[in-house]
Design an enzyme around this catalytic site. Structure first.
Site, PDB file in Angstrom:
ATOM      1  N   GLU A 287      -3.814   1.671  -7.439  1.00  0.00           N
ATOM      2  CA  GLU A 287      -4.251   2.838  -6.679  1.00  0.00           C
ATOM      3  C   GLU A 287      -3.332   4.024  -6.975  1.00  0.00           C
ATOM      4  OE1 GLU A 287      -6.510   1.775  -2.874  1.00  0.00           O
ATOM      5  OE2 GLU A 287      -4.407   1.516  -2.397  1.00  0.00           O
TER       6      GLU A 287
ATOM      7  N   HIS B  59       0.852  -1.195   0.000  1.00  0.00           N
ATOM      8  CA  HIS B  59       0.000   0.000   0.000  1.00  0.00           C
ATOM      9  C   HIS B  59       0.890   1.248   0.000  1.00  0.00           C
ATOM     10  CE1 HIS B  59      -2.759   3.135   1.202  1.00  0.00           C
ATOM     11  NE2 HIS B  59      -3.725   2.339   0.770  1.00  0.00           N
TER      12      HIS B  59
HETATM   13  P1  PGA Z   1      -9.650   5.948  -0.274  1.00  0.00           P
HETATM   14  O1  PGA Z   1      -8.394   5.007   0.074  1.00  0.00           O
HETATM   15  O2  PGA Z   1     -10.752   5.047  -0.760  1.00  0.00           O
HETATM   16  O3  PGA Z   1      -9.973   6.628   1.001  1.00  0.00           O
HETATM   17  O4  PGA Z   1      -9.190   6.889  -1.354  1.00  0.00           O
HETATM   18  C1  PGA Z   1      -8.041   3.912  -0.711  1.00  0.00           C
HETATM   19  C2  PGA Z   1      -6.872   3.182  -0.108  1.00  0.00           C
HETATM   20  O5  PGA Z   1      -5.982   3.822   0.467  1.00  0.00           O
HETATM   21  O6  PGA Z   1      -6.784   1.939  -0.220  1.00  0.00           O
END
Ligand code: PGA
Length: 247
Positions: free
Chosen positions: A165, A96
């Site tokens: 992401e 992450h």
């Molecule tokens: P968010 O976070 O949905 O608050 O943008 C996603 C994540 O960090 O996995």
């Protein structure tokens, strides 16, 4: 199969299980339930109790991270994949951006992925470019490095899920355009095919996913599900994402 994965981050105390009970009840009644799975990552402190509670239920409980060494070691505050598996968790996130920004290197991530898989945990491996990479048109090269330096053919691909992401989208309300996102997901799938010689690895999207933005994302058929941060801390917001996705 689609995945709706809630990432709780630093959130949750024992009674927060109410949120998951509501999501579980919704799931049991949902006519689309066969099309998707719900995974949640509570913090380490709740992993064992939630994993036990949901053992025979439909929500899969997993960890937000794991350490890059296995079994036991002398690293203070570290939790190994073996320890995570031993309390009944079924999967772990790895890579992450919160952890990358705190110093996770490719080598560390490679160890985490392979040790987690060796312990029969599913791995949700997170990748994504930051704002500067994007501005410099480096998105594809960054993603390719994040994938090829950490994953390899010998891994048990059946248990790997990728979460794309974009760092600039996490928690900001900013999302990629449909064209941009479609191209990126297709590119990621192409790189994965090169690594694994197989086509069927799921690629999720994460970054400001909520009941509204999911309306845009659902038009991109290549997206196999979502990693959801902020909106996973409320049963209503999380359920709204699923409802609006299948509307
Ligand atoms: P968010 O976070 O949905 O608050 O943008 C996603 C994540 O960090 O996995």
């Amino acid at each position: 199969m689609r995945y709706f994965i809630g990432n709780w981050k630093m959130f949750g105390v024992p009674k927060s299980i109410n949120i998951l009970n509501k999501i579980n009840s919704f799931y049991l009644k949902d006519k689309h339930q066969k099309k998707y799975r719900v995974f949640i990552t509570p913090p380490y402190t709740l992993l064992e109790s939630y994993a036990k509670y949901f053992k025979k239920k439909k929500i899969l409980i997993g960890s937000q991270n794991c350490y890059q060494k296995d079994i036991f070691s002398s690293n203070t505050a570290a939790i190994s994949p073996y320890m995570i598996k031993s309390v009944g968790a079924k999967f772990t996130l790895v890579g992450h951006s919160d952890n990358r920004s705190e110093g996770d290197t490719d080598l560390m991530l490679k160890n985490k992925v392979s040790l987690a898989l060796r312990n029969n945990l599913k791995v949700v491996y997170c990748i994504g470019e930051n704002k500067i990479d994007k501005k410099n048109n480096k998105t594809f090269s960054v993603l390719k490095k994040q994938l090829s330096r950490v994953l390899d053919r010998k891994l048990n691909k059946k248990n790997i899920i990728i979460a794309y992401e974009p760092v600039w989208s996490i928690g900001t309300g900013k999302i990629p355009t449909k064209t941009e996102l479609n191209k990126t997901i297709i590119y990621i799938k192409k790189v994965l095919k090169g690594i694994f010689k197989k086509k069927n690895i799921s690629v999720l999207y994460g970054g400001s996913v909520d009941g509204n933005t999911v309306g845009v994302f659902k038009e991109i058929k290549e997206i196999d599900g979502f990693l959801i941060g902020g909106a996973s801390k409320s049963s209503k917001k999380f359920i709204d994402i699923i409802k609006n996705y299948y509307r």
